[in-house]
Design a protein around this motif. Sequence first.
Motif, mmCIF file in Angstrom:
data_model
loop_
_atom_site.group_PDB
_atom_site.id
_atom_site.type_symbol
_atom_site.label_atom_id
_atom_site.label_comp_id
_atom_site.label_asym_id
_atom_site.label_seq_id
_atom_site.Cartn_x
_atom_site.Cartn_y
_atom_site.Cartn_z
ATOM 1 N N LEU A 36 -28.926 2.959 36.848
ATOM 2 C CA LEU A 36 -29.468 4.207 36.505
ATOM 3 C C LEU A 36 -30.364 4.202 35.169
ATOM 4 O O LEU A 36 -29.964 3.544 34.387
ATOM 5 C CB LEU A 36 -28.542 5.088 36.163
ATOM 6 C CG LEU A 36 -28.007 5.997 37.605
ATOM 7 C CD1 LEU A 36 -27.246 7.299 37.419
ATOM 8 C CD2 LEU A 36 -28.829 5.784 38.926
ATOM 9 N N ARG A 37 -31.408 4.589 35.069
ATOM 10 C CA ARG A 37 -32.270 5.097 33.749
ATOM 11 C C ARG A 37 -31.857 5.645 33.295
ATOM 12 O O ARG A 37 -30.919 7.034 33.928
ATOM 13 C CB ARG A 37 -33.537 4.089 33.924
ATOM 14 C CG ARG A 37 -34.770 5.394 35.153
ATOM 15 C CD ARG A 37 -35.692 4.826 35.480
ATOM 16 N NE ARG A 37 -36.057 5.366 36.573
ATOM 17 C CZ ARG A 37 -37.819 5.140 36.621
ATOM 18 N NH1 ARG A 37 -38.263 3.908 36.658
ATOM 19 N NH2 ARG A 37 -38.573 5.805 38.148
ATOM 20 N N GLY A 41 -31.890 8.404 36.974
ATOM 21 C CA GLY A 41 -33.063 8.248 37.950
ATOM 22 C C GLY A 41 -32.589 6.584 38.585
ATOM 23 O O GLY A 41 -32.443 5.695 37.657
ATOM 24 N N PRO A 42 -32.939 6.236 39.527
ATOM 25 C CA PRO A 42 -32.859 5.138 40.394
ATOM 26 C C PRO A 42 -33.708 3.797 38.954
ATOM 27 O O PRO A 42 -34.719 4.332 38.367
ATOM 28 C CB PRO A 42 -32.564 5.062 41.762
ATOM 29 C CG PRO A 42 -33.194 5.784 41.835
ATOM 30 C CD PRO A 42 -33.133 6.574 40.559
ATOM 31 N N MET A 43 -33.585 2.671 39.239
ATOM 32 C CA MET A 43 -34.991 2.268 39.322
ATOM 33 C C MET A 43 -35.858 1.814 39.691
ATOM 34 O O MET A 43 -35.621 1.982 40.992
ATOM 35 C CB MET A 43 -34.196 0.374 38.983
ATOM 36 C CG MET A 43 -32.852 -0.196 37.797
ATOM 37 S SD MET A 43 -33.876 0.974 36.111
ATOM 38 C CE MET A 43 -32.716 0.287 35.519
ATOM 39 N N GLY A 44 -36.746 1.780 39.082
ATOM 40 C CA GLY A 44 -38.277 1.129 40.296
ATOM 41 C C GLY A 44 -38.465 0.535 40.896
ATOM 42 O O GLY A 44 -37.743 -0.291 41.066
ATOM 43 N N ASN A 45 -39.059 0.211 42.543
ATOM 44 C CA ASN A 45 -39.192 -0.259 43.519
ATOM 45 C C ASN A 45 -39.831 -1.318 41.782
ATOM 46 O O ASN A 45 -40.663 -1.303 41.274
ATOM 47 C CB ASN A 45 -39.885 -0.276 44.690
ATOM 48 C CG ASN A 45 -38.297 0.275 45.160
ATOM 49 O OD1 ASN A 45 -37.384 0.988 44.958
ATOM 50 N ND2 ASN A 45 -39.177 0.419 46.813
ATOM 51 N N PRO A 71 -32.906 -4.546 42.144
ATOM 52 C CA PRO A 71 -32.020 -3.152 42.413
ATOM 53 C C PRO A 71 -33.471 -2.490 43.204
ATOM 54 O O PRO A 71 -33.548 -1.212 42.028
ATOM 55 C CB PRO A 71 -31.284 -3.217 41.362
ATOM 56 C CG PRO A 71 -32.431 -3.890 40.310
ATOM 57 C CD PRO A 71 -32.850 -4.972 40.595
ATOM 58 N N CYS A 72 -34.086 -1.944 43.582
ATOM 59 C CA CYS A 72 -35.138 -1.564 44.522
ATOM 60 C C CYS A 72 -34.567 -0.664 45.476
ATOM 61 O O CYS A 72 -32.840 -1.057 46.073
ATOM 62 C CB CYS A 72 -36.400 -2.901 45.382
ATOM 63 S SG CYS A 72 -37.790 -2.633 44.667
ATOM 64 N N HIS A 73 -34.954 0.335 45.985
ATOM 65 C CA HIS A 73 -34.806 1.318 46.901
ATOM 66 C C HIS A 73 -33.477 2.135 46.715
ATOM 67 O O HIS A 73 -32.861 2.484 47.233
ATOM 68 C CB HIS A 73 -34.621 0.284 48.168
ATOM 69 C CG HIS A 73 -35.683 -0.282 48.274
ATOM 70 N ND1 HIS A 73 -36.428 0.214 49.486
ATOM 71 C CD2 HIS A 73 -35.636 -1.575 48.555
ATOM 72 C CE1 HIS A 73 -38.050 -1.213 49.704
ATOM 73 N NE2 HIS A 73 -36.804 -2.311 49.290
ATOM 74 N N ALA A 88 -30.523 -12.764 38.153
ATOM 75 C CA ALA A 88 -31.128 -13.153 37.470
ATOM 76 C C ALA A 88 -32.404 -11.760 37.636
ATOM 77 O O ALA A 88 -32.811 -10.779 36.753
ATOM 78 C CB ALA A 88 -32.116 -14.644 37.711
ATOM 79 N N ALA A 89 -32.394 -11.173 39.762
ATOM 80 C CA ALA A 89 -33.237 -10.885 39.234
ATOM 81 C C ALA A 89 -32.534 -9.186 38.652
ATOM 82 O O ALA A 89 -33.469 -7.853 38.685
ATOM 83 C CB ALA A 89 -33.447 -10.286 40.890
ATOM 84 N N TRP A 90 -31.369 -8.483 38.525
ATOM 85 C CA TRP A 90 -30.928 -7.467 37.914
ATOM 86 C C TRP A 90 -30.441 -7.500 36.414
ATOM 87 O O TRP A 90 -30.275 -6.157 36.026
ATOM 88 C CB TRP A 90 -29.338 -7.596 38.864
ATOM 89 C CG TRP A 90 -29.636 -7.256 40.095
ATOM 90 C CD1 TRP A 90 -30.424 -7.746 41.198
ATOM 91 C CD2 TRP A 90 -29.048 -5.880 40.679
ATOM 92 N NE1 TRP A 90 -29.991 -6.808 42.650
ATOM 93 C CE2 TRP A 90 -29.266 -5.784 42.449
ATOM 94 C CE3 TRP A 90 -28.355 -4.430 40.468
ATOM 95 C CZ2 TRP A 90 -28.562 -4.788 43.091
ATOM 96 C CZ3 TRP A 90 -28.021 -3.416 40.995
ATOM 97 C CH2 TRP A 90 -28.054 -3.622 42.667
#
Length: 294
Positions: A36-37, A41-45, A71-73, A88-90
Motif C-alpha cells: 500500500l502507498r 491505497g494500492p499501487m496504481g496500475n 502489482p497491478c489491479h 524486480a517488477a515489485w
Amino acid sequence: MTHPTDIPRDRGAMALPATLHTALQLAEQGLPVLPLREGKGPMGNCRACQKNACGGRPNMKTPGPCKCPAPCHAWAAATTDPRILTSAAWASAWRQAAAVAYHPGGAGVTVVDLDNADAVAWARQNLPATRTVATTRGEHWIYLGTMASANAVRPGVDIKSLMSYARWLGPGTGTVAPLPDVVQALAVKEPAAVRPASRPVAAAALPRGGECPHRSPAYLERGIAMAEQRIEDAPDGIHRAVYRMFLAVLSAHGRCGCLTDKHIGRLFTAAQTKGESLRHCEDAWTNARTQLGM
C-alpha cells in the motif's frame, strides 16, 4: 485457512524493506498480500494496464488473462508467492510502500471494519466474539469464512472479504470465530452496501419519451474518456477531481439512459487506479447524484 497468530521476527532479512519483510512472513502464513502507498491505497496500475487496457480483470472481478508482472489491479494483485513478491517488477513498489495489505477473501476470512468507538460498542453488543485487531480509530473483527464485501452497512461499519483488501495491523487477540449469519445479513439488509458501479443509474426519463439527445455513442465515449483522463492527470486534490468528473458525466448523460454499468465501472476504475478508495468513490457518486436530484 486461518488468520496468522504469531509472526516470527528473527528471519535475518534485514536488507529487505520492512514492508516486504512483513509481507513474506504473512505469505508464509497463507495471507495473499500486496503493498500500500501513503493514504492506504494500492499501487496504481502500470502504463500497459491503465484503464484496464490489458483486457484482464474486467471491473476487477476476476483474475482474467492479464499477465502483467507488476502489482497491478489492487486487491487482485495480492499473492502468497515469494517469487512474485521479491521480483524486480515489485521492487519499486516495496520501496515506496507505506504499509502492507492482504486480501481477506483470498485467506478465507472476513474483516468487519469498525471505524470508530460507536461502531465498536455496537459490535460488542450485537456480534459474536472473535479475534480483534486494533486500528487507528477502531477495530477489525476477523471471522472465518468469506462473503461479498460491502461498505457502510451501518454507520462506521464496512465489510472486507472477497474483492477487497485490508491493511495488516498485527495478528490481534482472541480466537477466530466462524462467520455468523448476523454479519452476512448486514450486506443484504442495507441497500447502501451495493456498489453504485454494479447497478444501472436510476434517473428520471426525459420529456418526449426519454429520447437520447446525443444521437451518437461517440459523444458518450468521448465524455467518459475525457473524465478518465482528467482523473488520471489530477496532480492533487483527487477527491475534488473525482467528484467534479462524476458530476460532469451524470449531468450530461445521467438522465437519458445511455450511461451503462460498464461506463460507470470505467470511472470507478480510473479513480481507484489514481488512489481513491472505493468508499470515497461511492460517496462522490452518491453526492453527485444528490446534487443533480437523481
